[in-house]
Scaffold this motif. Structure first.
Motif, PDB file in Angstrom:
ATOM      1  N   ASP B  56      43.560  31.447 -34.556  1.00  0.00           N
ATOM      2  CA  ASP B  56      42.306  30.928 -34.014  1.00  0.00           C
ATOM      3  C   ASP B  56      41.957  31.645 -32.714  1.00  0.00           C
ATOM      4  OD1 ASP B  56      41.779  29.306 -36.060  1.00  0.00           O
ATOM      5  OD2 ASP B  56      41.974  27.414 -34.965  1.00  0.00           O
ATOM      6  N   GLN B  57      40.639  31.652 -32.436  1.00  0.00           N
ATOM      7  CA  GLN B  57      40.160  32.393 -31.265  1.00  0.00           C
ATOM      8  C   GLN B  57      39.693  31.450 -30.161  1.00  0.00           C
ATOM      9  OE1 GLN B  57      37.137  34.288 -33.717  1.00  0.00           O
ATOM     10  NE2 GLN B  57      38.063  36.296 -33.373  1.00  0.00           N
ATOM     11  N   ARG B  58      39.753  31.954 -28.918  1.00  0.00           N
ATOM     12  CA  ARG B  58      39.072  31.265 -27.819  1.00  0.00           C
ATOM     13  C   ARG B  58      37.565  31.380 -28.047  1.00  0.00           C
ATOM     14  NH1 ARG B  58      42.914  34.143 -25.013  1.00  0.00           N
ATOM     15  NH2 ARG B  58      44.558  32.818 -24.137  1.00  0.00           N
ATOM     16  N   THR B 159      42.681  22.121 -26.165  1.00  0.00           N
ATOM     17  CA  THR B 159      43.016  23.445 -26.675  1.00  0.00           C
ATOM     18  C   THR B 159      41.939  24.407 -26.202  1.00  0.00           C
ATOM     19  OG1 THR B 159      43.205  24.818 -28.656  1.00  0.00           O
ATOM     20  CG2 THR B 159      41.792  22.885 -28.827  1.00  0.00           C
ATOM     21  N   ARG B 161      41.136  26.876 -28.344  1.00  0.00           N
ATOM     22  CA  ARG B 161      40.821  27.573 -29.598  1.00  0.00           C
ATOM     23  C   ARG B 161      39.727  26.824 -30.377  1.00  0.00           C
ATOM     24  NH1 ARG B 161      44.157  32.309 -29.276  1.00  0.00           N
ATOM     25  NH2 ARG B 161      45.071  31.758 -27.286  1.00  0.00           N
ATOM     26  N   ASN B 164      38.270  30.701 -36.118  1.00  0.00           N
ATOM     27  CA  ASN B 164      38.303  32.155 -36.293  1.00  0.00           C
ATOM     28  C   ASN B 164      36.995  32.594 -36.938  1.00  0.00           C
ATOM     29  OD1 ASN B 164      38.659  34.742 -37.582  1.00  0.00           O
ATOM     30  ND2 ASN B 164      40.855  34.533 -37.179  1.00  0.00           N
TER      31      ASN B 164
END
Lengths: 209, 554
Positions: B56-58, B159, B161, B164
């Motif tokens: 997963d992305q920021r 989190t 995240r 994606n």
């Protein structure tokens, strides 16, 4: 391989690659698969619902056509050919029923040009069909959205019966019956409007000898 | 059957179809956005692309993905349009000019599908099929991806995240849009929409003239044009063209398709938030505004024989197709302008002053009822944030939505979102009106001419893409200005949405107390509807009063 590149470049390379992959799927595989199934299962519709006579395509039931006098019988050269009284006439078209120039007039609801155009059409249709101007229906004096509308209202079709019968030397009752047979009801009884397909009606008229 | 009864039935049948697909479609999208499992073909895509589908992305990385993908798409499409003459299936068409190519590329990548060109005389089949229609898929998927990140912002705890982007984009395209498009493309062909690779063929007509019978892969593009709320027509006449929309059934189906995903996404939201009532509240606001808008446009078109042209003709049939009639045309017009679709089955420029004005107002609402695929839901969720904030101010409590506090940081992003589009729209329209050359592009005189310009920038800034098509927009200035309006109107709001998502995801949820405003009750539905109308009404009222209101009250 790409690990030595800066993150920005890597990001854009990923973007380009996914675009190419999705183009292959949604831009080639998908439309070609749809084309294959369409041509296999519904070839008549997929190729434009064509009207043929003696093996020659004479048009599409979906696209309106001009039913004007032949060019060589024009009274004044330079003027567009007038409507041919032997045929049922379609609605006015912003693009002259040219499928390479579809579109509407885009004239606003209070534009004086549109008002004058409608009034002139009403007078012309009434004169052409020999009826009272008040009896000319709205679709006969307004252009459609596509400029290719193949349909007119049942009222406009009936309004043209006497003129077509007179010019063709047919009994009005015969032509009237032909029109009535070509009235299409709303789809499934409630979708859209009642209408008469002018192209199909005239094709039937051409065969009526 | 009377026309009125038939008209009501087509609206009720549409509502019933949308209600039936609300749950299965919304749940399917939620599943696609949350399941940890990849399909084999998706794994292959990730390997080809070189991304890790399990990481997963920021929010910032997610945003960089969105922007990189869109930038590459604009360049790719621009090149495609400029070089179409060198490619197969070009039908001998020359390359599109530079300014128009920029406008068109920006238009299709931003899910706007504004068209300053006429498809049948400008484009070959390949660029329509493998250039424009591809963006119809992926720009819709980008919209859903961004709202997925926002929903995760609400539902995840502490989190950084938010998902994606590559995974969301791939899954929505392959698992949701592609199968639906394939099935309904075949249904459209069965209904009469053409699907072939022929060029134009000159044929003799019945009366002895000649006509060019056009061909093209129309059904495959038509279906995703509606389903992805894109709206760019294969032909100039768009969905009023009989080859795109041959009868009243395909017309009804196209209206359903352009509403289906946007109306089902609140279910996705409710499911991911673990509380379906939250989804019902949002969809209720969307439905209320949609119903009111359909009613206003329909009544106005039925009764607007008061306009001079309507009076002269006896009915508002100018620019409308006989097979659809006024009811189905008005239903299409209201739905297409409320969803960022912008397809048309009748010429909005010839609508009555208030009916046409309503189509402008629909777009000004920010495309939120139900809005574009994804963009509609994130738009209304921002307004929900504002509504909660307003309610918090009234009772003097820190506002919270779905357990997340709305602090200064969140409100800044929400406010920036709300301000972006009106700035783009009003500044663009004002600039055009200040330039004599651009004023000359109006087709119609008086306030209606101003409405044409206002419509153009409203449509571009809100990524709708429909037009009061009388305005001559194929000029370097309009192509450039409207192209920029579309890009700013699409991507600046996305920046704020993803920043908001990141900010929300980092919070720990606060417990519900007696003082928490319930956001699933009718009270909230009313509050949110009010905020939508007031925020928009106050912003655009002066501009509207110069155009459609002045015209209608003349």
């Amino acid at each position: 391989m790409t690990s030595s590149l800066s993150p920005v470049v890597r990001n854009h390379l990923s973007a380009l690659r996914i675009l190419l992959v999705l183009t292959a799927i949604t831009g080639f595989l998908y439309p070609l698969a749809v084309t294959g199934v369409a041509q296999g299962a519904f070839p008549y519709q997929a190729n434009g619902s064509r009207i043929t006579r003696h093996g020659t395509t004479m048009g599409s039931t979906l696209l309106g056509q001009n039913f004007t006098l032949p060019e060589d019988r024009r009274r004044n050269s330079g003027r567009a050919p007038g409507p041919d009284p032997a045929w049922f006439q379609p609605r006015p078209s912003a693009g002259g029923y040219d499928p390479l120039a579809s579109g509407a007039s885009n004239l606003g609801p209070d534009n004086p040009v549109l008002v004058r155009t409608i009034e002139a059409r009403r007078a012309a249709v009434a004169r052409f069909d020999g009826v009272d101007p008040r009896d000319v229906p709205a679709d006969a004096v307004t252009a459609s959205g596509s400029g290719l509308d193949p349909h007119i209202s049942a009222a406009y079709a009936h309004e043209q019966v006497n003129r077509v019968a007179r010019v063709r030397g047919l009994r009005p009752a015969t032509v009237h019956a032909l029109v009535t047979a070509h009235i299409q009801g709303r789809v499934l009884g409630f979708l859209g409007e009642r209408r008469v397909n002018v192209v199909q009606l005239n094709a039937a008229l051409a065969n009526h000898r | 059957m009377s026309g009125t009864l038939a008209g009501w039935l087509q609206i009720l049948a549409l509502v019933a179809a949308l209600a039936l697909s609300y749950r299965p479609l919304g749940d399917a999208i939620a599943h696609v956005l949350t399941t940890p499992r990849h399909l084999r073909v998706e794994r292959l895509v990730y390997r080809l692309v070189g991304v890790n589908g399990d990481a997963d992305q920021r929010w910032s990385a997610y945003l960089r993905g969105v922007l990189a993908f869109s930038a590459v798409s604009v360049l790719f499409l621009y090149g495609f349009l400029r070089l179409q003459n060198l490619l197969p299936l070009s039908l001998g068409r020359p390359p599109m000019p530079a300014d128009q190519s920029f406008n068109t590329a920006a238009s299709f990548v931003t899910n706007t599908n504004w068209q300053s060109y006429a498809g049948e005389s400008t484009l070959g089949h390949l660029v329509q099929m493998a250039g424009l229609a591809v963006q119809n898929f992926v720009s819709a998927a980008v919209g859903i991806s961004v709202v997925a990140a926002l929903i995760r912002g609400f539902t995840r705890k502490e989190t950084d995240r938010v998902g994606n982007f590559w995974v969301d984009l791939t899954r929505i395209t392959l698992r949701i849009l592609l199968p639906l498009a394939f099935v309904f493309a075949i249904v459209l062909v069965a209904g009469g929409v053409i699907q072939n690779l022929h060029g134009a063929e000159s044929i003799p007509t019945i009366a002895g003239g000649h006509q060019s019978l056009t061909g093209g892969p129309v059904a495959s593009q038509e279906v995703i044009k509606e389903l992805g709320t894109n709206g760019g027509g294969f032909y100039n006449a768009n969905s009023s063209h009989p080859f795109e929309n041959p009868n009243a059934f395909t017309n009804w189906l196209e209206i359903y398709l352009l509403l289906a995903i946007a109306f089902a996404l609140p279910r996705t939201f409710g499911r991911m938030a673990g509380d379906h009532r939250q989804g019902y509240a949002i969809v209720a606001v969307m439905a209320l505004i949609w119903a009111a808008s359909v009613a206003i446009v329909t009544v106005d078109e039925l009764h607007s024989v008061s306009s001079r042209a309507g009076h002269a003709a006896g009915a508002m049939t100018e620019g409308k197709e006989q097979r659809f009639g006024v009811w189905a045309s008005a239903l299409f017009a209201a739905s297409t302008t409320l969803t960022s679709t912008g397809a048309i089955d009748s010429a909005h420029d010839s609508y009555s002053p208030f009916g046409g004005g309503m189509t402008i107002f629909n777009m000004m609402l920010g495309e939120i009822a139900p809005g574009g695929t994804g963009s509609g839901l994130y738009g209304i969720l921002v307004l929900a944030v504002i509504a909660v904030f307003v309610a918090g101010l009234m009772v003097g409590r820190t506002p919270e939505y779905l357990g997340k506090k709305l602090r200064g940081r969140e409100m800044k992003f929400a406010s920036l979102y709300i301000l972006t589009t009106p700035t783009v729209v009003l500044a663009g329209a004002a600039l055009a009106m200040a330039r004599p050359g651009e004023r000359a592009g109006m087709l119609n005189p008086g306030p209606h001419g101003f409405s044409e310009v206002l419509y153009a920038f409203t449509s571009a800034g809100n990524n709708n893409g429909s037009a009061f098509a009388g305005l001559s927009v194929d000029t370097t200035w309009y192509n450039t200005a409207l192209g920029l309006a579309m890009l700013f109107g699409r991507f600046l709001p996305m920046v704020f949405i993803l920043a908001l998502a990141g900010s929300l995801a980092g919070q720990a949820p606060v417990p519900v107390t007696a003082g928490t405003l319930p956001t699933h009750r009718p009270l909230f539905v009313g509050l949110l509807t009010g905020v939508v109308l007031i925020v928009v009404g106050l912003t655009y009222f002066p501009a509207l009063s110069l155009g459609p209101l002045a015209e209608g009250l003349q």
